[in-house]
Design an enzyme around this catalytic site. Structure first.
Site, short mmCIF file in Angstrom:
data_model
loop_
_atom_site.label_atom_id
_atom_site.label_comp_id
_atom_site.label_asym_id
_atom_site.label_seq_id
_atom_site.Cartn_x
_atom_site.Cartn_y
_atom_site.Cartn_z
N GLY A 23 51.05 28.96 35.78
CA GLY A 23 50.10 29.81 35.33
C GLY A 23 50.15 31.20 36.24
O GLY A 23 50.35 31.14 37.51
N PHE A 26 44.81 34.54 38.03
CA PHE A 26 44.37 34.85 39.49
C PHE A 26 44.82 33.80 40.26
O PHE A 26 45.38 34.22 41.25
CB PHE A 26 42.91 34.79 39.43
CG PHE A 26 42.49 36.27 38.67
CD1 PHE A 26 42.34 37.19 39.28
CD2 PHE A 26 41.73 36.19 37.44
CE1 PHE A 26 41.96 38.75 38.72
CE2 PHE A 26 41.51 37.40 36.87
CZ PHE A 26 41.48 38.47 37.61
N GLY A 27 44.67 32.36 40.01
CA GLY A 27 45.09 31.32 40.87
C GLY A 27 46.30 31.32 41.35
O GLY A 27 47.01 31.35 42.29
N GLU A 187 28.51 40.96 27.37
CA GLU A 187 29.32 42.12 27.52
C GLU A 187 29.95 42.42 26.04
O GLU A 187 29.89 43.68 25.72
CB GLU A 187 30.29 41.59 28.31
CG GLU A 187 29.82 41.70 29.74
CD GLU A 187 30.97 41.35 30.69
OE1 GLU A 187 30.87 41.56 32.16
OE2 GLU A 187 31.91 40.51 30.61
N ASP A 327 40.07 27.71 37.54
CA ASP A 327 39.18 27.06 36.59
C ASP A 327 39.51 25.92 36.30
O ASP A 327 38.62 25.13 35.80
CB ASP A 327 39.16 28.12 35.20
CG ASP A 327 38.66 29.32 35.29
OD1 ASP A 327 37.90 29.99 36.39
OD2 ASP A 327 38.64 30.06 34.27
N ALA A 338 37.01 34.38 39.01
CA ALA A 338 38.09 34.71 39.50
C ALA A 338 38.28 34.62 40.95
O ALA A 338 39.33 34.32 41.62
CB ALA A 338 38.23 36.24 39.24
#
Ligand SMILES: Cc1cc2nc3c(=O)[nH]c(=O)nc-3n(C[C@H](O)[C@H](O)[C@H](O)COP(=O)(O)OP(=O)(O)OC[C@H]3O[C@@H](n4cnc5c(N)ncnc54)[C@H](O)[C@@H]3O)c2cc1C
Length: 449
Positions: A23, A26-27, A187, A327, A338
């Site tokens: 992945g 962000f992680g 949003e 997540d 995030a």
């Protein structure tokens, strides 16, 4: 497309410990960066070429930002890290005894990646709660492909409406339903109204885009339940002002090509059907399929939403060399945001780096530093909630902008996004609206002869 199952390793020499990260969100990226200068070989595997800045996906979906502005090629992002190898592939299976991960290439063939330490940060996907048949009519909002599909649907809907002769025929094309009143749904709904009210306002001859009806369908008693009541009420007032039609306390109970049905959650169970040609889904998330593969291979149970439960140091119980972050991990009530992923990625990588450097396990419990959350509602209105700090309206909007620019990867994306925001603010224009009928000849895959 070939379906050969040839296997080959990435050809890395085994000279020092091997870390595999699944992945490049962000992680994964924050984990990878922590290994700069550490005596390990790192392979970062992702099924896409780029890191996607998900918090601005909805601006890409509504034609404000380009896909280039919210993504950064992983190879470019990690080009200065001599011990990091970026691999394009989708993790498919894992042999926990042999410590080998198998991934597939674009063409279906597979390759093996051996590891000494594994960090999984593969994230979540949209959940349809047992109604996968909705997917075909109601795309979710988790990936770049989702954002581009939504953009295509939105722009096509206005064009379809323009081409139809009667108001009755146009109406369903000018009705947009968004399921889910969390940050993504709010949003998206706000941006669709702004697209209609400002960007498209004077560009059509037959229709008035401002007549676009945007329905926000939410099961709870207020939008943005993760924010406090005062901020949530401020957001609702802005949504009302720009003309988003909010329906609270309803479940979406049917989705078709041409309509969406809601059922009230109260005793009356009242049903309502809206004729809408654009239905978007943001109501819930679940772990990506690789989470079940991992859980099975490691013999661990999945928590709510398919997440993997982790120890306080973020490793998987019974597997001290495997970490799950972001997540996809389940630890206390940490939210899927995030910051949790970035701090978690850095933490897991730090445990591995210190273990390698000291030659003995060095694990600390993960301590999350909550930096707060933010949500964009409309022009000059956003929410920021960080401990005792609460902002809404224009102050929140400026703070929201600063936070997002600070976390966007790369100066080029930051500059491009700022410029685009400034132009859109001044003129209302949104230029990322190119769609075509599609050319069958260009559907050839890059590896076709
Ligand atoms: C529309 C939207 C708006 C958001 N807004 C905010 C916000 O304002 N603030 C905030 O804090 N958070 C926000 N979030 C949440 C935030 O983006 C996530 O918490 C964060 O991205 C989680 O990071 P991650 O690394 O766990 O997963 P992700 O960032 O989702 O990365 C997972 C990566 O794994 C890859 N992957 C998946 N499966 C495989 C596989 N089998 N093999 C190889 N690679 C794989 C994917 O391609 C992806 O690159 C938002 C999310 C969305 C969708």
């Amino acid at each position: 497309m070939t379906t050969t199952q040839e296997s080959s390793s990435l050809g890395l020499q085994r000279s020092r410990p091997r870390v595999v990260i699944v992945g490049g969100g962000f992680g994964g990226v924050y984990a990878a960066k922590r290994f700069r200068g550490v005596d390990v070989d790192v392979t970062l595997l992702d099924r896409g070429t780029s890191h996607v800045f998900q918090p601005l996906l909805y601006q890409c979906a509504t034609g404000l930002l380009s896909e280039g502005e919210i993504t950064t090629p992983l190879r470019h992002l990690l080009r200065g890290y001599s011990n990091i190898h970026v691999a394009l592939g989708e993790a498919q299976s894992i042999d926990a005894d042999q410590k080998v991960l198998t991934a597939s290439r674009f063409d279906g063939s597979t390759f093996d990646v051996p590891y000494d330490y594994l960090i999984v940060a593969a994230g979540m996907r949209q959940a349809y709660h047992g109604h996968d048949e909705y997917i075909q009519w109601a795309p979710g909002m988790k990936t770049l492909d989702d954002a581009l599909a939504i953009r295509r649907k939105l722009i096509s809907a206005f064009e379809m409406a323009e081409s139809l002769p009667t108001p009755e025929e146009r109406k369903p094309w000018l009705t947009f339903a968004v399921a889910g009143g969390g940050p993504t749904g709010v949003e998206l709904a706000g941006q669709i109204r702004e697209l209609a009210l400002r960007a498209l306002a004077h560009e059509f001859q037959s229709i008035d885009p401002g007549e676009a009806r945007v329905l926000l369908l939410h099961g709870g008693d207020r939008v943005l339940p993760s924010f406090n009541r005062k901020l949530s009420a401020a957001a609702q007032a802005t949504l009302d002002k720009i003309g988003v039609e909010t329906h609270l306390g309803v479940h979406v109970t049917d989705v078709s090509e041409t309509s969406v049905e809601t059922t009230s959650k109260d005793g009356a169970k009242a049903k309502n059907r809206f004729d809408a040609r654009t239905i978007l889904w943001t109501a819930g998330v679940e772990a990506v399929p690789f989470a079940s593969v991992l859980a099975q291979a490691l013999g661990v149970k999945q928590a709510a939403g398919g997440r993997i439960e982790v120890n306080p140091d973020l490793s998987v119980p019974g597997h001290p060399n495997v970490w799950v972050v972001g997540d996809m991990m389940a630890l206390k009530d940490l939210p899927g945001v995030a910051e949790v992923a970035m701090q978690g990625g850095r933490h897991a990588a730090g445990c591995i780096a210190r273990t390698v450097e000291r030659g003995a396990p060095d694990r600390k419990p993960f301590k999350y530093r909550d930096l707060g959350s933010a949500a964009y509602i409309a022009r000059r209105h956003a929410l920021v909630q960080a401990g005792p700090i609460q902002m809404s309206g224009a102050v929140g909007w400026v703070s929201w902008g600063v936070i997002h620019i600070a976390f966007l990867a790369g100066y080029r994306n930051r500059f491009g996004t700022l410029l685009n925001w400034a132009v859109t603010l001044a003129s209302g224009a949104r230029r990322e609206r190119a769609i075509t009928y599609g050319d069958p000849q260009s559907a050839r895959q890059p590896y076709d002869a």
